[in-house]
Scaffold this motif. Sequence first.
Motif, short mmCIF file in Angstrom:
data_model
loop_
_atom_site.label_atom_id
_atom_site.label_comp_id
_atom_site.label_asym_id
_atom_site.label_seq_id
_atom_site.Cartn_x
_atom_site.Cartn_y
_atom_site.Cartn_z
N ILE A 156 39.35 43.05 35.37
CA ILE A 156 39.82 41.71 34.97
C ILE A 156 38.80 41.17 33.98
O ILE A 156 37.69 40.78 34.35
N GLN A 187 42.92 43.81 32.03
CA GLN A 187 43.69 42.60 31.73
C GLN A 187 42.75 41.41 31.63
O GLN A 187 41.69 41.39 32.26
N GLY A 189 41.74 37.80 32.53
CA GLY A 189 41.94 36.70 33.47
C GLY A 189 41.30 35.40 33.01
O GLY A 189 41.36 34.39 33.71
N ALA A 196 43.32 34.48 36.80
CA ALA A 196 42.93 35.78 37.35
C ALA A 196 43.82 36.18 38.52
O ALA A 196 44.14 37.36 38.71
N VAL A 199 47.07 37.47 36.98
CA VAL A 199 46.83 38.76 36.32
C VAL A 199 46.63 39.86 37.36
O VAL A 199 47.15 40.98 37.24
N ALA A 200 45.86 39.55 38.41
CA ALA A 200 45.61 40.54 39.46
C ALA A 200 46.88 40.89 40.22
O ALA A 200 47.10 42.06 40.59
N SER A 215 35.86 42.34 38.35
CA SER A 215 36.17 41.08 37.66
C SER A 215 34.89 40.55 37.03
O SER A 215 33.82 40.62 37.65
N VAL A 224 41.29 36.80 42.21
CA VAL A 224 41.62 38.21 42.42
C VAL A 224 41.63 38.53 43.91
O VAL A 224 42.51 39.24 44.40
#
Length: 306
Positions: A156, A187, A189, A196, A199-200, A215, A224
Motif C-alpha cells: 500500500i 496500490q 492508499g 487505505a 484500497v486494501a 503499508s 489496512v
Amino acid sequence: MKIKTLPLTILSLALGGTALSQPAAAAGTPLKIGVSFQEMNNPYFVTMKDALQEAAATIGANVIISDAHHDVSKQVSDIEDMIQQGAQIIIINPTDTVGVTSVVKTVHDKNIPIVSVDAQAGGPLDAFVGSKNYDAGFKACEYLAMTIKTGNIGIIDGIPVVPILERVKGCRDAIAKHSDIKIVSVQNGKQERDQALTVAENMLQANPDLKGIFSVNDNGSLGVLSAIESNGSDVKLVSVDGNPEAMKAISKPGSHFIATAAQFPRQEIRLALALALAKKWGAEVPKVLPVDVELIDATKAKTFSW
C-alpha cells in the motif's frame, strides 16, 4: 556530517533543553518560525507540532503553523503567507517533493533559512532532517518475509515524496532476497486510513492468496488492518511510523499487524529547528541529517512510545 560546527545552545534545543532562552531574548523581538505540514490528520505530525511548540517556547519564539491537507498549491500559498507575516525561518514538511521547488527557491532568495523535515523538498534547501526511510522499508519487509516464509504480498503505497519512495524501494530490496515471496500488487492508499481501507479491501478481493501487506505508514495501516480483519484472511501486516494506536494493535495477542519500523518525530522536528536556527545565526550546518529507525514487534510495542 559536521555536527560539531553547531553552537552548544543549538544542540541543547535539539535535545529538548532550554539553553536558548537568553539568545532569543537578546534579539529584542520574538523570533517568528513558519512551519508547513503536509497534513495534521496524523498522530505523527501532531506529535511533531507539539514538540516544536515546546521547543519554540524555550526560546520565546512565535510559531506559525499550517496544514497543507496534501494539497501542494495550498502549501505553496501557506508558505508565501508566512513570508508576508515576517517568518524568519521556515520548516517545510512537503506534500510533494517536486511541487514545492518554486516556493523553496523563493524562501532561499529572500535569505530566510529553510529546512525540510521528514520528507525531502526540491529546491535550494539549507538542510534536510529525516528518518532512514530505506532502512525502515527494508526492516519492515525483511521481518514480514521472515514471518511468512513464502507466498504473495502487496504494497500500500503513498504520496510522491522521497521518503515514501525510499520505503517502497527498501521493501522491494528486502523481498528480492527471498525467492519464495513475490510482490503481486502495489496500490496507492495516500497514507490515509479510509483510503487505505478501501484500497486494501480491493487488493484482498483481487488476491485471495495474499500472505502479507506492507503499508508505508501506520495511519494507513490501521485502515489496512480493518480490511484484513473484515476479510477474515490470515494476512500479516507491517508498516512504518510507531504511532500509539499502532502500538496497541501490534501488542494485541494474535494481531495481524506484526511490526512497524518506528520513527522519532520529536527528535526530527527538534533537529530541524536547531539546524534552521544555526543557519540563521551563521553556523555551518549539514545538508542532510539522517535519523535512525527501530523495528518494533509485539514485544517492544508494549513499552514503545514517541
